[in-house]
Design a protein around this motif. Structure first.
Motif, PDB file in Angstrom:
ATOM      1  N   ALA A 213     -16.123  28.731 -31.940  1.00 32.11           N
ATOM      2  CA  ALA A 213     -15.433  30.016 -32.054  1.00 32.11           C
ATOM      3  C   ALA A 213     -16.328  31.083 -32.665  1.00 32.11           C
ATOM      4  O   ALA A 213     -16.274  32.259 -32.291  1.00 32.11           O
ATOM      5  CB  ALA A 213     -14.162  29.855 -32.879  1.00 32.11           C
ATOM      6  N   LYS A 219     -14.477  36.075 -31.750  1.00 33.50           N
ATOM      7  CA  LYS A 219     -14.299  35.139 -32.876  1.00 33.50           C
ATOM      8  C   LYS A 219     -13.070  34.237 -32.758  1.00 33.50           C
ATOM      9  O   LYS A 219     -12.506  33.803 -33.757  1.00 33.50           O
ATOM     10  CB  LYS A 219     -14.237  35.903 -34.209  1.00 33.50           C
ATOM     11  N   ARG A 220     -12.684  33.932 -31.549  1.00 31.34           N
ATOM     12  CA  ARG A 220     -11.599  32.966 -31.344  1.00 31.34           C
ATOM     13  C   ARG A 220     -11.683  32.410 -29.930  1.00 31.34           C
ATOM     14  O   ARG A 220     -12.314  33.009 -29.047  1.00 31.34           O
ATOM     15  CB  ARG A 220     -10.228  33.605 -31.548  1.00 31.34           C
TER      16      ARG A 220
END
Length: 253
Positions: A213, A219-220
């Motif tokens: 991630a 960021k995911r």
């Protein structure tokens, strides 16, 4: 294409992204023909579609076998009387380095069986199902849409010679089919997901997931419903054809 009352076949429809797309499309009023090798998973997915008020039928089929595919699509036409869409989603992994070296010595190589298994399901299966869906659409004069689910690994990902090659092939079929089938009112599009939260990734170690991630600009990891909504968008936009949509949070391999 209006999703309400359209008949859409989904390979690998018993779990993961296939099930997520099935449930999402069912919520939009589509009728589902779910194709997979696992009867129990298929039944669970079908019941989930029925629970949101849609119709769903299941078909146990090995997409890599021509006879299985032909019989399955004939059964779908018999059951529903029409076919408006196909999501070519079924796929498997058999990851490994082409040549693994330890202390200067070749320790392991990717087996031909590893290569062939992935090519058979992920590429040949897409061809067979796409060909059969197009055949039925043309035969019964149903305008339709074929969506090939590829992967950002189509650009080449270490440890995935077989998978990357198959997904590159799947992507290449999109413009070919779009051009060949346009005269029959059939569109073809592709979706290339990045790292998505599925049963497969859920089995990974937490630290590995965190590292994965962290490398994604957003960021995911992606959510299955984000792939499903992309499929719905493709079905509903009648001027989309011959292109890939990458859904990867700005990650590029």
């Amino acid at each position: 294409m209006k999703l309400q009352d359209s008949v859409i076949a989904i390979t690998g429809g018993g779990q993961g992204l296939g099930r997520a797309m099935a449930e999402y499309l069912a919520s939009k009023g589509a009728r589902l023909a779910l194709i997979d090798l696992m009867p129990e998973k298929l039944e669970e997915a079908a019941q989930a579609c029925i629970a949101v008020g849609s119709e769903a039928k299941t078909y146990v089929c090995n997409v890599a076998k021509e006879d299985d595919v032909e019989k399955t699509f004939a059964a779908i036409m018999k059951d529903f009387g029409q076919l408006n869409g196909l999501v070519n989603n079924a796929g498997i992994l058999r990851d490994g380095l082409m040549v693994k070296v330890k202390e200067g010595q070749v320790e392991k190589r990717m087996e031909l069986s590893q290569w062939q298994a992935v090519i058979d399901v992920n590429l040949t299966g897409v061809f067979l199902c796409g060909r059969e869906a197009a055949t039925q659409m043309i035969k019964y004069e149903n305008k339709g849409v074929i969506i090939n689910v590829a992967s950002i690994s189509r650009a080449g990902n270490m440890g995935q010679s077989n998978y990357s090659a198959a997904k590159a092939g799947v992507s290449a079929l999109v413009p070919v089919w779009a051009k060949e089938l346009a005269r029959y009112g059939i569109r073809c599009m592709g979706i290339a997901p990045g790292f998505i939260e599925t049963e497969m990734t859920a089995s990974m170690k937490p630290e590995a997931l965190e590292k994965m991630a962290a490398g994604i600009p957003l960021k995911r990891m992606g959510k299955p419903e984000e792939i499903a909504s992309t499929a719905a968008f493709i079905f509903e936009n009648d001027y989309l054809s011959g292109r890939m949509i990458e859904v990867d949070g700005a990650l590029r391999l």
